[in-house]
Motif scaffolding. Structure first.
Motif, PDB file in Angstrom:
ATOM      1  N   MET A 155       0.849  -1.200   0.000  1.00  0.00           N
ATOM      2  CA  MET A 155       0.000   0.000   0.000  1.00  0.00           C
ATOM      3  C   MET A 155       0.878   1.241   0.000  1.00  0.00           C
ATOM      4  O   MET A 155       1.939   1.270   0.590  1.00  0.00           O
ATOM      5  N   SER A 156       0.455   2.225  -0.718  1.00  0.00           N
ATOM      6  CA  SER A 156       1.234   3.440  -0.785  1.00  0.00           C
ATOM      7  C   SER A 156       0.316   4.619  -0.601  1.00  0.00           C
ATOM      8  O   SER A 156      -0.879   4.482  -0.448  1.00  0.00           O
ATOM      9  N   PHE A 157       0.962   5.771  -0.637  1.00  0.00           N
ATOM     10  CA  PHE A 157       0.198   6.992  -0.790  1.00  0.00           C
ATOM     11  C   PHE A 157      -0.724   7.227   0.401  1.00  0.00           C
ATOM     12  O   PHE A 157      -1.882   7.566   0.258  1.00  0.00           O
ATOM     13  N   ASN A 158      -0.169   7.021   1.596  1.00  0.00           N
ATOM     14  CA  ASN A 158      -0.882   7.362   2.815  1.00  0.00           C
ATOM     15  C   ASN A 158      -0.607   8.804   3.216  1.00  0.00           C
ATOM     16  O   ASN A 158      -0.782   9.169   4.371  1.00  0.00           O
ATOM     17  N   THR A 159      -0.157   9.593   2.248  1.00  0.00           N
ATOM     18  CA  THR A 159       0.112  11.005   2.461  1.00  0.00           C
ATOM     19  C   THR A 159      -0.798  11.812   1.555  1.00  0.00           C
ATOM     20  O   THR A 159      -1.009  11.447   0.402  1.00  0.00           O
ATOM     21  N   PHE A 160      -1.337  12.905   2.101  1.00  0.00           N
ATOM     22  CA  PHE A 160      -2.215  13.776   1.319  1.00  0.00           C
ATOM     23  C   PHE A 160      -1.766  15.220   1.445  1.00  0.00           C
ATOM     24  O   PHE A 160      -1.470  15.691   2.544  1.00  0.00           O
ATOM     25  N   GLY A 161      -1.749  15.935   0.318  1.00  0.00           N
ATOM     26  CA  GLY A 161      -1.434  17.363   0.332  1.00  0.00           C
ATOM     27  C   GLY A 161      -0.184  17.669  -0.453  1.00  0.00           C
ATOM     28  O   GLY A 161       0.665  16.801  -0.679  1.00  0.00           O
ATOM     29  N   GLY A 190       1.592  -4.593   4.139  1.00  0.00           N
ATOM     30  CA  GLY A 190       1.471  -3.712   2.974  1.00  0.00           C
ATOM     31  C   GLY A 190       0.905  -2.356   3.351  1.00  0.00           C
ATOM     32  O   GLY A 190       0.916  -1.435   2.553  1.00  0.00           O
ATOM     33  N   THR A 191       0.407  -2.224   4.565  1.00  0.00           N
ATOM     34  CA  THR A 191      -0.042  -0.913   5.060  1.00  0.00           C
ATOM     35  C   THR A 191       1.170  -0.200   5.659  1.00  0.00           C
ATOM     36  O   THR A 191       2.225  -0.806   5.847  1.00  0.00           O
ATOM     37  N   PRO A 192       1.049   1.108   5.954  1.00  0.00           N
ATOM     38  CA  PRO A 192       2.228   1.826   6.457  1.00  0.00           C
ATOM     39  C   PRO A 192       2.777   1.169   7.721  1.00  0.00           C
ATOM     40  O   PRO A 192       2.072   1.013   8.707  1.00  0.00           O
ATOM     41  N   LEU A 193       4.030   0.774   7.648  1.00  0.00           N
ATOM     42  CA  LEU A 193       4.676   0.153   8.792  1.00  0.00           C
ATOM     43  C   LEU A 193       5.326   1.271   9.618  1.00  0.00           C
ATOM     44  O   LEU A 193       6.187   1.997   9.122  1.00  0.00           O
ATOM     45  N   ASN A 228      10.420   8.135  -3.491  1.00  0.00           N
ATOM     46  CA  ASN A 228       9.435   8.321  -4.545  1.00  0.00           C
ATOM     47  C   ASN A 228       8.288   7.327  -4.441  1.00  0.00           C
ATOM     48  O   ASN A 228       7.133   7.710  -4.444  1.00  0.00           O
ATOM     49  N   ILE A 229       8.613   6.054  -4.374  1.00  0.00           N
ATOM     50  CA  ILE A 229       7.578   5.015  -4.301  1.00  0.00           C
ATOM     51  C   ILE A 229       7.604   4.413  -2.896  1.00  0.00           C
ATOM     52  O   ILE A 229       6.569   4.291  -2.251  1.00  0.00           O
ATOM     53  N   LEU A 230       8.771   4.059  -2.434  1.00  0.00           N
ATOM     54  CA  LEU A 230       8.944   3.706  -1.025  1.00  0.00           C
ATOM     55  C   LEU A 230       9.262   5.008  -0.296  1.00  0.00           C
ATOM     56  O   LEU A 230      10.297   5.631  -0.550  1.00  0.00           O
ATOM     57  N   ASP A 232       6.044   3.866   4.099  1.00  0.00           N
ATOM     58  CA  ASP A 232       4.864   3.716   3.242  1.00  0.00           C
ATOM     59  C   ASP A 232       5.298   3.188   1.880  1.00  0.00           C
ATOM     60  O   ASP A 232       6.169   3.764   1.232  1.00  0.00           O
ATOM     61  N   GLY A 233       4.695   2.093   1.459  1.00  0.00           N
ATOM     62  CA  GLY A 233       4.994   1.589   0.132  1.00  0.00           C
ATOM     63  C   GLY A 233       5.701   0.245   0.131  1.00  0.00           C
ATOM     64  O   GLY A 233       6.056  -0.270  -0.927  1.00  0.00           O
ATOM     65  N   LEU A 234       5.895  -0.325   1.306  1.00  0.00           N
ATOM     66  CA  LEU A 234       6.518  -1.653   1.380  1.00  0.00           C
ATOM     67  C   LEU A 234       5.636  -2.696   0.713  1.00  0.00           C
ATOM     68  O   LEU A 234       4.418  -2.637   0.789  1.00  0.00           O
TER      69      LEU A 234
END
Lengths: 330, 330, 330, 330
Positions: free
Chosen positions: A1-7, C78-81, C8-10, C28-30
Motif C-alpha cells: 500500500m502506498s500513498f498514505n500522504t495527502f497534500g 502492505g499498510t504503512p509500517l 518516490n515510491i517507497l 509507506d509503500g513496502l
C-alpha cells in the motif's frame, strides 16, 4: 500500500490499524508559532466518536489523543506535528469467525487479492477508525483558517431520501432500521465562507478537483457535486453563470462566492442481516453469514467533522501555496 | 500557477495557452518498447475537435499533433514522450474588447486577483484547448490498457435533462438553443471493463478519489458519482451491498465489477447573450457586454474522449504502482 | 518545516524531537507479506546507539523500538509500517542555560530566524537522535534487498586524517581529544554488491543523485564522491573509463560494477571547550559559553548504520520503480 | 524512465533527445508578472555552447531558444513557462557504426538492459545536450534571485590537477590532450551570496542535500563537498565551528555565511582513442572500437552555467517554500 500522504505543501500522513497498538497522523508543513486550542481538537473528535449520539454505534472507542511532536509551550514549532491515538476496547474475536470470508460491500476481497494478506481484525486500514487522524489534523487546519476568518460548516440534507426532518425524527428513522439490522445513507452539505479569491491551481489541482480527491477518499462517500452540480443541466448557460450556481469555484479557482458542495453518503456496508460472503480460499464460492459486533446504522452524523476536516486541509494547503508559511510572532 | 503535473508514477505535465505558439504534454513514466498506433491518437483528438459535428463550435482548430520525444522506430523508448500542438487560426481580436472585463462563469476574475496578469486571449490555461494534451496522452494510456484487455467507454445519458434521445434529436435541441445564443449541459456515463481486482490505494489515493480528482480537473465538470451514487440513500445497506451498486470500487480498490461513474457537465459559460461583466479595474462595477466569437453550445460530445483519457491515465498509473513498468520485448 | 518525507515510491516520513514523547518513522509503500527479522533492526540500532562503544557519548538512550502498524503475524501487511521510539533519560536542564544563545556550528541561529521558535531542548528535529528512525527503516529495506542478494556494507577509512589504524588505535585517538573537550571527523566508505544493472532514473533522479540527496541529508556529512571522485581529474578519459572508476554508476544508472562511494564526516559541533555563542536576542552580540552534557567526540562509528540505511532505502525505492511491489507468497 | 521533474514548489520538467525534433523545459510554479531579460538566457546558453571557446567541441549546436508558453508582454504570466530548442546539425551517422556496442564510461549498457531499447543517436536522454534546458530555466531563476540581491558565481579551481593556471594555459593543456584523442577532468567552485538565513528544510530536504541532488544529477559530476568538506577531518570540532568552514549551511539551513561548494568533474567518457566496447547482443563479448565525431576534450568551462543554474533552481524553490509566490506588481 502506498500513498498514505495527502497534500502538496501541507501534507498529512496517517498510519495505524483499528486493532493495532495505535493510529496516528503526522502533519508536515504547518507554520511555526501558531497557538493550538487542544480543546477544539477534542470537540471535533467527540462529534466523530461512535456512541456519542444514539445514532451511532455503541462501541466505546478511545478517542483521547496525544500530541507527541511539533508542539512546545502551546504552539506549533514548525516541525512535524504528530498526534497519536492508543487503541483499546478491541473486540478482535468478533472478526475471527469471518476471517476467511469477504464481507459484501467491503474491501476484504480486493485487499486479499492485492496484498495476499490482511489484518482481518476490523478492516485494517480500510476501517473508518482511520478518520480520527483526519479529524485531529483538520481541527488544527480549521483553527489556522479561522484566524484568517475562513469558516467551514456542514449539515445533513437528507437521510434515506427524507429531507428536512428534525434531529429527533432522524434518530427515530435510524433506530427503526437499526432494529432490523440495516443501515441508512444520506446527503450532506458542506460550506465555507470568506475564502480569498484565487485559491486553487488552474489545471490539474483545481480547487474542486482537490476537494473531490479529499472527500472521495473518505470510505462511505460515493458522490460529490459543486454548486448547481448535476442539476446544472436544467439551466441554460446564461442562467448557470449567475451568482449562486458556481459553488464558489470558477475555472478551478475560488471566485469569491460561498464554497458549497454536497456529498452522497452510502448506507454503511456493515449490516447484521444475513448476506452472501465470498470464500477467500475459493473466490467462486459463497457462504451465508452475518456480521456481528457493534456497527453504525448511519454515519451521516459522524462523518460531518471528517468532511469539514478534509475541506480545511485542502483550503489551508492552497493558502500556503500562495502565501507561504510565515511564522507567527512571538 | 503550479501543479500542472498529474499522476504518481505515470505523470503527465501539460503546458501552453490557446493563443501562444504551441501546447504540449510531457508523458513521463511510460514503459519502454510499447508500439504506439498514432492513428488512434488522431481518432481520439478528432472526437474532441470543435467543428467535428454540428454540435460543436465552428472553429477550425489545428489538432494535428507532433511527437517530439520519447518515440523511436514506432515504439516508446521509455524517455519522456512529448506531444505538441502548434497553434494557428487564433482570433485574438475577438478577445480585445473584453480584456478589461471578467466574463461571468469564467475564471477571469479569479485569475486577475491571483496573478495580477493574464493572457486574456482565449482564457490562457483555463481554455478548454488544454484538453487536447490530455486526450493525446490518454490515447496512449488506452492502448497500453487495451493490450491488457482493459477497455474504457463513455456515452451521453442526458442533455438539458432529456434522456435517451437519438443523436439527431440531441443535435436539434442544441441547434435550437445555439440560435438563442445559449448553451446546454448534460450527464455522461463512463465505464471500464476487465480491471484487475485490487487497483487503487486504500487510504488517500482510493481509486474513486483519484478518478474524481482527474475528472473534476476538467473545466466543465461539476459533479461525479460512482455506482448508485447519490441515489444510494434510497437503498438499505444490505441492498446497496449487492452486485451493481459499488460502481466497481469497494473500500477504494477495484472490486472486480465493471467500473461505472457518471459526470455532471455544466452548460458552457461562453454564451453570446448579453450578460453582466465585472470591471477588472473596479471589481464592484459591472458592464453589460456579450461574448463574441465561435463557442460551443454544448460540449457533451467533445468531452467524451477527455473523460475516457483521464480515466485511462489514472488506471494505468495504478497498474504501474502494482506491477512496475517492465519494458516490452524487442 | 516541511518535507519530512523521503522517497518516490517507497517513502519514509519521520517525526519527533529528541526531548518530546516519542520519535517515529512511517514506512509507506513496502511490499506486503515480507517476513521481518526484528532482531536485525535492533542490531542495527545498537550499532548506532551512543554508549555502545567507548567512542561514543555516554548517554544511555532508549533505543528499544515498537512496531505499531503495518505488521501482523511476523510479516508486512502492505499498510504503512510504523516504528516508534519512546523517549526517556532526557537531561533538558543541560540545555536551559544556553537556550537564548546559538551554539556555533549548529542550526540554532537558522532555526530561530526561520521559525521564530524552537524546541531548545537538544536540537529538536536537528538532533542526531532523528537517525534512529532512519536506521530502523533502513534495516527493513536491507532485509528486502538481501532477499534479492543485494548487500550493503560500510567502513571507516580515516579519522582525523589517519588511515588504516586499528580499532584500538582509533579509540585511543578519540579518547585523547575527548579529554580536551574536542571532537574529530573522518572519512567513510560505503559499498553495495549485486545491484541489478539499470537502477536509477536517467535525468534528475540518477542513482548517484538520489544517494547524494539521502546521504547529505545526514547532519554531519559534508561531502560525497563516487568511484574515483575528486581524484578522477588525475586520470585521462580513457583511463577513467576503465572498470573500477565509475563507482558502479554510469549515466546515472547502476552499471553492474560494485557500488562504491566515500563520505566526509565533520567533527561534531558539540564540543565542551569554550566558544563564542551568538545572542539570539541580538544577533550581533556574542557570549563566551561552553556546551555541557554528554556528547559524541566522534560519530564515525555510529554513523555507519545510518549510511547503510539511507543507501538501502534509495536502492529499494529504485527497485520498486522498475519491478513494482508484488506481494510475497503466503 | 521516470522522474524527469525536479523541484518541490518550483518544478522543472525536461524532455527531448539530442537527435529528436526538439528538447524543452517546462518551468512550473514561477511567480507571475516577473519581467524576464531574454538576452541573459541567451548569454548563459552561449557559455554552455560547444564551439564557443576553443576548449569545447567544434560542433555547432543550435542553441537558439523559443519561449512557447507562460510569457506575455515581456513578463511571466504565472502559467507553465516552456522553452524549446529545435534540433538540427545532427550527425546521426556518426553513431550508426557503434549502435550495437556499448561505449565504455557511458550509460549505453545500462540503458539497453533497463529499457531493451534506446535511441542510439547521440545518447538520447543521457546526452549532455539535455543541459540546455537546465541552463535556460536556471537563467530565469537567477534573474528572480538577483532581484532579491542573491547572486551565484562559479569558477574553475583546477584541470587535470593543475591549480590556478591562466585561461590561456588551461587551453594549451586541453589542446595537447585533445590532439591525443583524450579528455580531461577538473574541480569547480560554486558560490552564492546574500542568501537569507534559514533556507532549506531541516531533515531530508536540507539545503546541502537538495543542492547535492541537483548537482549530482549533472552527468559528469562525481563528487561534491561543502565548506571544508573532505578536509574537515583535519580540523578539531572547535576549529571547524568557526566562520568559513560551514560552506554557508548549518544543520541543513542557510546560516548567513557565503554558500560555498566544490564539484568533481570527471574526464568526459567520449574519447577518440581505441577502447574496448561491450557487444550489446552478447554482454560478455568485447570489441575494439573508437568513438568518432566531435566531442568535448574537457567540459569544465561549459559546465559552469549548468552548475549555476541548478544551484539557482534549488535556492528559488527554497525561497518559495518560505515566502510563497506573490505576483509582481503591474
Amino acid at each position: 500500500m502506498s500513498f498514505n500522504t495527502f497534500g502538496n505543501i501541507l501534507k498529512i500522513t496517517t498510519f495505524g490499524e483499528s486493532h493495532g497498538a495505535m493510529l496516528g497522523v503526522v502533519i508536515d508543513g504547518l507554520q511555526s508559532n501558531f497557538p493550538i486550542d487542544t480543546a477544539f481538537i477534542q470537540k471535533q473528535l467527540d462529534r466523530r466518536r461512535p456512541g456519542f449520539s444514539i445514532n451511532s454505534t455503541s462501541r466505546k472507542e478511545s478517542d483521547t489523543f496525544e500530541i507527541v511532536s511539533g508542539f512546545f509551550n502551546g504552539k506549533t514549532t514548525g516541525t512535524p506535528l504528530t498526534i497519536v491515538f492508543h487503541n483499546n476496547d478491541q473486540h478482535s474475536n468478533d472478526y475471527e469467525k469471518i476471517k476467511d470470508y469477504a464481507r459484501p460491500g467491503h474491501a476484504d476481497l480486493a485487499y486479499q487479492v492485492r496484498y495476499k494478506n490482511r489484518d482481518y481484525r476490523g478492516g485494517g486500514r480500510s476501517s473508518g477508525r482511520e478518520t480520527v487522524c483526519r479529524v485531529a489534523a483538520g481541527a488544527i487546519a480549521m483553527q489556522i483558517l479561522s484566524s484568517q476568518s475562513i469558516t467551514i460548516s456542514s449539515k445533513i440534507i437528507s437521510i434515506k431520501g427524507k429531507k428536512n426532518l428534525s434531529e429527533k425524527e432522524y434518530e427515530q428513522l435510524i433506530q427503526t432500521y437499526k432494529g432490523q439490522g440495516e443501515s441508512l445513507g444520506g446527503r450532506i452539505q458542506v460550506e465555507a465562507e470568506n475564502i480569498p479569491i484565487g485559491l486553487g491551481e488552474p489545471v490539474f489541482d483545481k480547487l474542486d478537483a482537490l476537494i473531490s480527491h479529499a472527500i472521495m477518499s473518505i470510505g462511505a462517500v460515493k458522490g460529490i457535486e459543486f454548486g448547481s452540480g448535476f442539476a446544472s443541466e436544467n439551466l441554460l448557460g446564461s442562467e448557470n453563470n449567475k451568482i449562486g450556481h458556481s459553488g464558489g469555484i470558477s475555472g478551478g479557482l475560488s471566485d469569491g462566492e460561498k464554497l458549497h458542495f454536497e456529498v452522497a453518503v452510502k448506507p454503511t456496508p456493515s449490516v447484521s442481516v444475513v448476506q452472501q460472503f465470498t470464500d477467500l480460499k475459493d473466490l467462486k464460492s459463497k457462504k451465508t453469514l452475518s456480521i456481528t459486533g457493534r456497527h453504525d446504522p448511519c454515519i451521516c452524523y459522524r462523518i460531518l467533522p471528517v468532511l469539514e476536516s478534509m475541506t480545511a486541509l485542502v483550503l489551508l494547503d492552497c493558502l500556503y501555496a500562495v502565501n507561504g508559511r510565515k511564522p507567527g510572532e512571538n
